[in-house]
Each structure stands twice: as C-alpha cells, then as structure tokens.
Scaffold this motif. Structure first.
Motif, PDB file in Angstrom:
ATOM      1  N   SER A   9       0.816  -1.282   0.025  1.00 45.04           N
ATOM      2  CA  SER A   9      -0.228  -0.164   0.050  1.00 45.04           C
ATOM      3  C   SER A   9       0.967   1.356  -0.035  1.00 45.04           C
ATOM      4  O   SER A   9       1.090   1.798   1.155  1.00 45.04           O
ATOM      5  N   PRO A  10       1.419   1.626  -1.207  1.00 39.28           N
ATOM      6  CA  PRO A  10       2.150   2.847  -1.366  1.00 39.28           C
ATOM      7  C   PRO A  10       0.931   3.936  -1.328  1.00 39.28           C
ATOM      8  O   PRO A  10       0.053   4.098  -2.074  1.00 39.28           O
ATOM      9  N   SER A  11       1.571   5.222  -0.817  1.00 38.89           N
ATOM     10  CA  SER A  11       0.808   6.162  -1.036  1.00 38.89           C
ATOM     11  C   SER A  11       1.711   7.626  -0.846  1.00 38.89           C
ATOM     12  O   SER A  11       2.661   7.620  -0.271  1.00 38.89           O
ATOM     13  N   PHE A  12       1.126   8.666  -1.494  1.00 35.30           N
ATOM     14  CA  PHE A  12       1.798   9.673  -1.314  1.00 35.30           C
ATOM     15  C   PHE A  12       0.634  11.265  -1.530  1.00 35.30           C
ATOM     16  O   PHE A  12      -0.369  10.891  -1.884  1.00 35.30           O
ATOM     17  N   SER A  13       1.214  12.133  -0.799  1.00 37.51           N
ATOM     18  CA  SER A  13       0.226  13.292  -0.847  1.00 37.51           C
ATOM     19  C   SER A  13       0.884  14.484  -0.581  1.00 37.51           C
ATOM     20  O   SER A  13       2.424  14.432  -0.386  1.00 37.51           O
ATOM     21  N   TYR A  14       0.459  15.674  -1.164  1.00 33.57           N
ATOM     22  CA  TYR A  14       1.117  17.101  -1.227  1.00 33.57           C
ATOM     23  C   TYR A  14       0.049  18.090  -0.942  1.00 33.57           C
ATOM     24  O   TYR A  14      -1.110  17.737  -1.305  1.00 33.57           O
ATOM     25  N   SER A  31      -3.164   6.884  -3.618  1.00 30.50           N
ATOM     26  CA  SER A  31      -2.990   5.447  -3.021  1.00 30.50           C
ATOM     27  C   SER A  31      -3.103   4.691  -4.088  1.00 30.50           C
ATOM     28  O   SER A  31      -3.943   4.640  -4.868  1.00 30.50           O
ATOM     29  N   ASP A  32      -2.209   3.482  -4.095  1.00 27.39           N
ATOM     30  CA  ASP A  32      -2.197   2.385  -4.782  1.00 27.39           C
ATOM     31  C   ASP A  32      -2.181   1.170  -4.102  1.00 27.39           C
ATOM     32  O   ASP A  32      -1.230   0.509  -4.017  1.00 27.39           O
ATOM     33  N   LYS A  33      -3.217   0.639  -3.487  1.00 25.85           N
ATOM     34  CA  LYS A  33      -3.332  -0.729  -2.651  1.00 25.85           C
ATOM     35  C   LYS A  33      -3.460  -1.785  -3.379  1.00 25.85           C
ATOM     36  O   LYS A  33      -4.787  -2.056  -4.075  1.00 25.85           O
ATOM     37  N   LYS A  34      -2.744  -2.890  -3.138  1.00 20.28           N
ATOM     38  CA  LYS A  34      -2.782  -3.986  -3.596  1.00 20.28           C
ATOM     39  C   LYS A  34      -2.568  -5.169  -2.554  1.00 20.28           C
ATOM     40  O   LYS A  34      -1.835  -4.980  -1.915  1.00 20.28           O
ATOM     41  N   VAL A  35      -3.942  -6.069  -2.593  1.00 19.77           N
ATOM     42  CA  VAL A  35      -3.932  -6.996  -1.598  1.00 19.77           C
ATOM     43  C   VAL A  35      -3.915  -8.442  -2.278  1.00 19.77           C
ATOM     44  O   VAL A  35      -4.737  -8.593  -3.252  1.00 19.77           O
ATOM     45  N   TYR A  36      -3.140  -9.266  -1.986  1.00 19.54           N
ATOM     46  CA  TYR A  36      -2.968 -10.576  -2.458  1.00 19.54           C
ATOM     47  C   TYR A  36      -3.515 -11.453  -1.370  1.00 19.54           C
ATOM     48  O   TYR A  36      -2.982 -11.509  -0.243  1.00 19.54           O
ATOM     49  N   LEU A  96     -10.444  -6.225  -2.795  1.00 22.94           N
ATOM     50  CA  LEU A  96      -9.935  -5.624  -1.630  1.00 22.94           C
ATOM     51  C   LEU A  96      -8.531  -4.485  -2.010  1.00 22.94           C
ATOM     52  O   LEU A  96      -7.831  -3.889  -1.315  1.00 22.94           O
ATOM     53  N   SER A  97      -8.604  -4.272  -3.373  1.00 27.62           N
ATOM     54  CA  SER A  97      -7.412  -3.575  -3.948  1.00 27.62           C
ATOM     55  C   SER A  97      -7.967  -2.434  -4.463  1.00 27.62           C
ATOM     56  O   SER A  97      -9.182  -2.491  -5.281  1.00 27.62           O
ATOM     57  N   GLN A  98      -7.316  -1.383  -4.523  1.00 27.63           N
ATOM     58  CA  GLN A  98      -7.813   0.030  -5.344  1.00 27.63           C
ATOM     59  C   GLN A  98      -6.974   1.107  -5.447  1.00 27.63           C
ATOM     60  O   GLN A  98      -5.762   1.286  -4.501  1.00 27.63           O
TER      61      GLN A  98
END
Length: 992
Positions: A491-496, A527-532, A550-552
């Motif tokens: 689950s990487p994410s970033f904001s500014y 956000s780029d969430k990936k669940v396996y 579960l991913s989005q």
C-alpha cells in the motif's frame, strides 16, 4: 478614553553593569509616596526591557534581581509616556542568600496573556532538569511527556525567545538544568505571519519560553549519567541485564548555542516525543488523512537509542534587531517495544452482549530521523524573509499475534490474528514568508507560501480466522473452528499540499487596523493499494493476481479558495480581533478499477463543491495588573482522508471488517475558548480558569454493524455474468459516515499558593470533561430491516456515546532548602460512560474511578550522602463491572556525592521494591468496555553514576561557587526529587 485613567507608561531597559547584557526577569517595584497606596510590581522581559503603566504620582522605583545590588530611583510621573533609559545593575557585594530571601515571594507575575513564573521561588535539588521545575509550578501538568499549561497542550518550547528542538517538547524540557533557569513564561504564541501583521489568524498555539540566567549564558553545562542493573526474573520482553546511559551537554557562547542530548537504555526510559509525521500505521488510515505512525509511547517495555542536537545563532544587526537568526535541530531515535498483553472486553447494548478475552504479543521497531530549521533574514528595517523547513524519514516494523475467544449472544468465535509489517515514509515541509512594511505604521504586506509532501510505503503479511461463530453451549469446541485467510498487502501512498496567502493590513485610526487576506490551497492524496490472497503462511504471490475487491487505486484533490476581511483594535493593553472569510472547496476524486466489481468497471470519478463561512474572534481584556481575560471564538473545516474515502474492504482481520466511504463530506466545527488568569504578586497566589467547547456538524464517525453477513466480491463472474461474492460473518463490520452532534466541553481550574508554615508550594487543579460522539449502530434483524447495500449499512440507529469525567489533582512541592526536596501529589478521576441506545438507566451508566498518590523525594544529609525515593499507590475501581486493581510501586536509592566540588554522585538502589508494578488501563466506547494489562519492568537492582557539568566562562562564573553541599548561587540549588533510573507507575516514561 484610556483604560487606565490618569495613568502613564514608564519604559526602561535593565542591564548588567559589567557585561552590558540585558537582564530579563528582574523585579521592578513602584512604591507610591503615599504609604497607604498599593505597590505595583513588574518584571523585565526579553533583553531586560520593561514597560509599566502606573497612575500619575511620585514613586520610589526599586530594581532587584538575584546576584545584583538593588537599584533605587525616584520617579515623578505626570505625563503619558516617560523613559527611565538604561538602568545598570551592579553585581552583589553581599551574600546572595540575603537577595534570595528578598525576592522569594515573587512566584508569578502577569503581563497581557503571559504568565511568568520566577524559577527561584520553586526549589528543587542540585541536578534537576526543567521538567522537575515545571512540575511544581501552578497550572502546569506533565503526563507521559506531554506538557499541559492552563488546560492546553504546549506545542513548542523556546529558550530566550528562540525555538528549542522544534516541536519536540519532551526533549526540550529534559535538555536544560533547572539551575540555569531564571524565569518560565507561558503564553499564546501567534503564528509567524500574525506576529508580523498584528492580525491574529487563529493559528497560534500554547508555548513556553525559558529565560536563562544572564550569568549562565557563557559556558558549558549539563548532566551525564550511566547505570547498570540486574533483574533476577523477567517475562521475556527484556533482558536480565539493565543499562541506562545518556545525558545532555549545553555549549552557550553569547548568541551561539549548541545543545546535545543522548539516551541509550533498555529500562523503558524515553526522553523524546513521538510526532504525527507519516501515516504508515496501516489499516484504512485515521482522522486527518493518512493516519498516524506513533504519536505516543506504546504499551510494553522499550529499548531506546536516541540522539539529538539543537543549534541557534544570530549574525549582524539591522537597527536594534539581529539581521540573520538560525535555529536548527536534528533528532534520531530507534525504539524496540515488546509487549505481552491481556485484554478483557465486554460488549454491551447496543452491541450483542458478548465477552472477549485475548492474549497477545507484539514486537514493534520504530526508527526516526527528524530535522527542523528556522532561518530569518531581516533584509532592512521594513523587510524580512523567513524560512521554516522540516524533513523526516521514518521506518516502522510492527509484529503482532493475538489469540483468544469471544462468546455470548453472537455465538462462540475463535480469534487468531497475525500481522508482520514493514513501513517507511518521508515527510517534507517547507514554509516561506516575505513581510514588508509599506511606509505608514500599521500598513503591511505579507506573502506566505508552503509545501508539504509525504511519501509512504507499506507491506504487510497477515492472517486471521474467518470462521463463523459456533454454538457457545457446546462442551467441546470443534476442530474446524479455524479457517485462516492469508494476505499480503502492498500500500504505497503519497500526498502533497500547496498553499499561498496574501495578507494586507491598513491602519484606520490610532488604535484600529483593517486587513484583507486571500488564501488558495490544493491538497492532493493518492493511494495504490494491492492485496493478494495467498494459499498459506509463506505469503508467496508468484502467479497470484491482486484481489480486486480488496485492492484499489484512487486519488482525491481539494482545491480551496478563502478570502475575507479582518479588523483589529488595540487600546492600552486590550485588544480585539475579528476575521471572517468565505471558503469554497472543490473535491475531485477518481477510483481506478482493473476489473468489474459489483457492476462498477469504469473509472469512477466524483466532483463535489462545498461553500462555508469561517470566522475568528479574539478578545483580550487586561482588567488590571493582576487580572486578565482572553476569549477565542472560531470555526474550522476538516477534510476526510484518503483512507476514509477508499471504497475497498479491509479483511486483514476477518472478525472485524472495514471499508471506506467515497461519499464523505468535510466536517465543520465551531469552537470557543475562554481563559481567566489572576496573579496576586504580593501573596504569591495564582488562579486560572479555562473553558473550551467544540461542536462539529458532518462529523466523520464510525458506522458499525454487528453480526451481519458481508458479501465481498471476488472479482470473478459466474456463467451468467454476475459477480461472484464470498460471504463473511464478522463480529463487526464498520465504515465511515457523516453525522451532526459531536460535542466536547471542558473546564479546568488551577489555584496555586505558598504554604508558609510548611515552606512549600501547593497547587490544586480540578476539571470536568464531557464528550459526546455520535455513531451509527446496527444489529442483524430477523425481518431483514438491517442489511448492507454495496457496503453501506441500511437500517442502523444513531447511538450517542458520551463520557463525563471529573478529575482533581493536588501537588505539594517543598520549598524548604536545596538539601530537602519532596513532591507529594494525588490525582483522581471519576468517569461515567453512557450509550443513548440503552433504555434502562441502570444499565446505561458505566462508572469507574482511578487515582494515584505519589511521593517523590531527595534528601542530602551529612553534607554528601543522599537518599532518593519515589513511591506511588495506584488503584483502578470499576463500579459497573465490579473490579479492583491496585498496586504499590516503590523505588529507593542511597547515594554519595563525590569529587571535591560534589558534582558527581554514585547511587545504589532497587526499582519496584515490592515487585508489584503493572500496566492496567480501561477504555470505553460505543457499546463496549475494555480492560487491558500490558508488560512492565519489575524489580531490579542497580548502581548508577551521575556527573553534573558546570564550566562557565569569565562573564558567567563570577557569581558562581563550587558545589560545597550548599549548592550553587548561594544555596539556590536544584536537582531531581525522584529515582534516577527506572520506570514510573505504569512502567513507561523517563525517570531521570
């Protein structure tokens, strides 16, 4: 008309006759010629400046300060303004002890919104830090490293007007010896832009300024310590061998100052603050956007390695002010916290009546690099440029296992959870401000700009039991009660955030000023969430596609425009500020789905606009020199975070499933704060009253359903093209929703006075805190009136969870001598928790009480022998859920002062003499009460060496004697009245 009729203003600057440096904290007494008239007292501020308002007449003016001869002058005041120029104080040629007796009654003074404490009136022993001094001052409390003054959390500490260790308040108060402190000032710090323009923008905070003694601003001073201990029995969270090494060193040379701190131990001692820096704590995030990493020390036993340095200096002059000033700090810490925990949780109406018991183990490692810098360049008398930079890198590796059972109305469930994470994050904040005066006094232009950037990465392996509940009446639990689901989440994410302000002020009269401010801000989160879902606990993802349910991948952006006028009037020492703004916020969002899920296969875009009026009102009334009132009324908005908006399921704990809500709206809050302060200088009494209130509409809260079936799409379709779902039966399913009616009310009283016959200071504090939090609660209904519609709960009811708390605290601090230091305290809190959905009033109230009595002492006897002790009794009583948990924690040490100047000390002692330490806590919420017990450090035996560094230059040492058992500065010796090594009650926090 002036507030003080027929009064005049008297200005002066008090300096050291030999060094020519200003003397802050000097007492200026105005004695009227009429003996029946009341004397008036003032204290000098930064660089020795003072401005006093007194009625017309004839006075005898006396200026006194520790270590100086008293200066006396005659004054006849008959004009509105008069200057006494520069007043030179000569070093005392008499015993300083006499001077101490002369001014010791001056405990506090007040000027505007600033309450000033005279450090000399609060005696502690020789090697105390600032924290030990603050604990004796009225209106100030310290809990788990968090400092609260006048009922508000202190956000920053300044030393002689300069920032000290950024926002790390805990490090700041442990880095200076109390001996170096002349005065402690508590005040409301304006934002950088507001200080220049004079227009309070409501973005200020509570701050403390530590004014050091002029004769200690040239040299090296601090404390170094090292200790070893042995614990015969441990529970596995810590070694039998204990160590504690650390200290602080301050290098002061005029305006150039360097402070270094270090701490290395495995006895749970922490001398730093955890800042809400990154948002890598996992889950779906928390209020405020991307979550919080670790904002407070965790439960358990910690091993700590930390190092920090603070630097400040100034160069050149522009008029009477420094041309360039720099304050910078760097801090590193690495903390490993291990904990065995036991949790007993009672679910109450409106939830199913259940009982949960779990045993858990956690091992969390946190690493943090933090850099803060503030650079100001005064270009000319009318122009300045200021830069503030914050940079941090943080890593967090949490590991936890939990096993237990839950039984009751929802059946019998087996709880079996595991999680192992690896998370990192980078946070950058940059703020620039250009300020200029446009000729006429009061006509200013301020240009502000800021950039905030966060980049986080998180990887987590986890499993949980997703099996349904079984019949609790079964004598033997079936072997198939475990159905573990394995997941790997990336689950990487970033904001500014970009923000720009333009503020213009224009004077309209001698006392009044108008302003106009425009602000534009853009806040972007991605956000780029990936669940396996993996087949087993090896968590192999080769050949496994991300689970689309579960991913989005999603992003949101808030573009906000705000514009509005302001008005400010200042007359005498009273002022009023009013700002009102129109705010337009535009939300744009996009959800990217690779596969059709629940019929939504295309990119889902959203756009909403929100219009608000925000306002800020501030009034300050200085009734006289002893009484002042401050009132704040303002509104604010808060946007939902990316974790709350993500429309995906979180099944990392299959018994407690959650999901975001992409339809959340910003919340809107109305806030009121009131402060009244009375300082009776002659009698040394201080009274403070604080009241605050917050009401929030569109409050972002939980929407929770119990025992409902959750149909989670798998991302596949059947032969007819319909989505295939997997059915879960968690105990709780939660999402987010907006609800009106959040309330928080608090009132806080503080009264401090000297108790002459005991030669001590007594501080009494009392408060009432009420919080009402709305939630949406639903239970599975047999008629189908409660169900889920694409993740949204249908058929729930509103539940108002309220908590009313009454607390009282009394602290008696000795003021007898430098060889006798003790602090006796008692703190109790009575709590009542309610849920509005509970109809029966007898079942509705959850009542519990906790209190702790503490005695901390340090005695010096036979000139060089010491006794240090700390004993506390803590009791937790439950009236609704009948329980009584209590224990006594006692630490004792015998020591011997060593070396000719007695700056060293060797101590032998035992931590937790009766081996009763425990870490018990109770929490309540909407439909539950929870008791938890966590790991602590038990009894161990220790030896320790402490050395106090005192090396002052020629200017700084003329009035300082070697330690001879009477202390420095003629007996004004300060030190620590508590054990030097080991945890306080609860097993957490520093003991140095």
């Amino acid at each position: 008309m002036e507030i003080y009729a027929q009064s005049g203003s008297v200005a002066a600057t008090v300096i050291d006759a030999s060094t020519r440096e200003g003397v802050p904290g000097a007492v200026v007494e105005f004695a009227p010629a009429d003996p029946a008239a009341q004397k008036r007292y003032f204290t000098t501020g930064y660089k020795g400046r003072v401005e006093a308002t007194v009625p017309y007449g004839t006075y005898k003016v006396s200026v006194s300060f520790l270590g100086y001869e008293t200066l006396e002058k005659e004054l006849k005041l008959s004009v509105a303004k008069k200057s006494l120029g520069t007043l030179e104080l000569a070093p005392s040629s008499t015993e300083i002890e006499a001077v101490v007796k002369e001014v010791k009654s001056m405990r506090t003074s007040q000027k505007g919104d600033t309450v000033s404490y005279n450090a000399g009136a609060f005696k502690v022993t020789a090697d105390a830090d600032v924290e030990g001094l603050l604990k004796k001052m009225p209106g100030i409390t310290i809990t788990d490293g968090e400092v609260e003054a006048q009922g508000e959390t202190v956000k920053k500490v300044f030393v002689d007007g300069k920032e000290f260790f950024g926002e790390d308040v805990t490090s700041a108060i442990k880095s200076l010896p109390a001996q170096a402190v002349d005065k402690v000032e508590v005040y409301d710090k304006l934002s950088d832009a507001a200080e220049f323009s004079g227009m309070d923008d409501g973005e200020g905070y509570k701050a403390i300024n530590i004014v050091t003694k002029p004769n200690m601003r040239q040299g090296q001073f601090g404390k170094l310590y090292a200790g070893y201990g042995y614990q015969p029995e441990t529970e596995g969270t810590t070694s039998n061998h204990k160590y504690n090494v650390g200290g602080n060193v301050n290098l002061f040379h005029g305006s150039s100052r360097v402070s270094v701190i270090g701490l290395f131990n495995n006895v749970n001692q922490q001398n730093f603050s955890f800042e809400d820096i990154l948002g890598v704590s996992g889950g779906s995030g928390g209020r405020g956007g991307v979550g919080a990493l670790m904002v407070r020390p965790q439960s358990g036993v910690a091993s700590v390695n930390s190092f920090g340095v603070n630097y400040s200096d100034s160069w050149g002059k522009t008029g009477r002010q420094d041309k360039v000033t720099l304050q910078a700090s760097y801090f590193f810490n690495r903390t490993t916290t291990k904990n065995y925990s036991t949790i007993d949780k009672w679910y109450e109406t409106p939830s199913p009546i259940d009982t949960l018991h779990t045993d858990g183990y956690s091992n969390n490692t946190n690493g943090n690099h933090r850099l803060n810098a503030r650079l100001e360049w005064r270009i000319s008398e009318n122009q300045s440029l200021m830069s503030r930079t914050g940079l941090s890198f943080q890593s967090y590796d949490p590991y936890s296992t939990t096993y237990g059972h839950q039984w009751g109305e929802s059946g019998l469930r087996v709880v079996d959870n595991f999680s192992d994470g690896d998370r990192t994050g980078v946070n950058l904040n940059q703020y620039l401000s250009y300020r200029t005066k446009l000729g006429k006094d009061g006509r200013t232009l301020t240009l502000d700009g800021s950039v905030r950037y966060r980049n986080n990465r998180g990887d987590t392996d986890s499993y949980s039991n997703q099996a349904r509940g079984i019949d609790p009446d079964l004598i033997v639990v079936p072997t198939d009660t475990l159905l573990l689901r394995y997941q790997r989440a990336h689950s990487p994410s970033f904001s500014y955030n970009l923000r720009g302000d333009v503020t213009y002020t224009e004077p309209v009269s001698q006392y009044a000023q108008l302003s106009l401010q425009y602000r534009v801000a853009y806040n972007y989160q991605e956000s780029d969430k990936k669940v396996y879902v993996t087949p087993d606990d090896r968590f192999e993802t080769a050949g496994v596609e991300p689970d689309p349910s579960l991913s989005q991948s999603s992003n949101t952006g808030y573009l906000t425009h705000r514009i509005g006028p302001g008005f400010r009037i200042v007359k005498g020492k009273n002022r009023f500020v009013a700002n009102v703004s129109y705010q337009r916020a535009q939300l744009t969002g996009e959800v990217l789905s690779a596969t059709k899920v629940m019929g939504a296969g295309d990119d889902a875009k959203t756009s909403h606009g929100f219009n608000n009026l925000t306002y800020f009102l501030m009034g300050q009334l200085n009734i006289n020199k002893e009484n002042s009132i401050r009132l704040f009324i303002n509104s604010s908005t808060d946007n939902p975070g990316i974790g709350e908006l993500q429309n995906v399921y979180d099944i990392s704990n299959a018994q407690s499933i959650s999901k975001g809500n992409p339809h959340l709206r910003p919340s809107y809050s109305n806030n009121v704060r009131f402060h009244y302060v009375n300082s009776n200088v002659e009698k040394g009494r201080t009274f403070m009253w604080m009241f605050s209130m917050q009401n929030t509409s569109n409050y972002i809260t939980s929407s929770m359903a119990y025992d409902v079936e959750v149909e989670v799409p798998t991302g596949e379709v059947d032969g007819g093209g319909d989505p295939v779902t997997e059915t879960y039966n968690p105990h709780t399913y939660s999402t987010y929703t907006n609800m009106d009616g959040y309330w928080n009310l608090r009132t806080h009283l503080s009264y401090g006075l000297p108790v002459s016959f005991l030669k001590s200071n007594l501080n009494v504090m009392a408060g009432v805190n009420y919080t009402l939090t709305p939630t949406l609660v639903a239970r599975k209904a047999t008629d189908g009136s409660v169900y889920l519609n694409n993740g949204e709960i249908v058929g729930g009811e509103r539940n108002d969870a309220s908590r009313l708390s009454y607390d009282f605290r009394a602290v008696l601090g000795s003021n007898i001598s430098e060889n006798v230091d003790f602090t006796l305290s008692w703190h109790g809190a009575y709590n009542i928790a309610k849920n509005s959905l509970v109809v029966n009033d007898s079942d509705n109230k959850n009542r519990y009480f906790n209190h702790v009595a503490t005695a901390a002492m340090k005695f010096v006897f036979l000139k060089s022998f010491t006794f240090t002790g700390n004993v506390s009794y803590q009791q937790n009583i439950g009236f609704t859920n009948d329980y009584d948990n209590s224990y006594v924690l006692c630490n004792v040490y015998l020591g011997k002062k060593v070396f000719r100047n007695r700056r060293g000390e060797v101590m032998f002692g035992v931590n937790d003499l009766f081996d009763q330490n425990t870490a018990f806590s109770r929490t309540t919420g909407s439909g539950y009460t929870q008791n938890s017990i966590n790991s602590v450090i038990g009894r161990y035996y220790t030896v320790q060496f402490v050395y106090n560094l005192r090396n002052f230059g020629k200017r700084g040492s003329k009035d300082i004697k070697d330690y001879d058992g009477m202390g420095a500065l003629g007996g004004n010796r300060r030190g620590v009245g508590r054990p030097p090594m080991g945890p306080p009650p609860g097993g957490r926090g520093p003991m140095f």
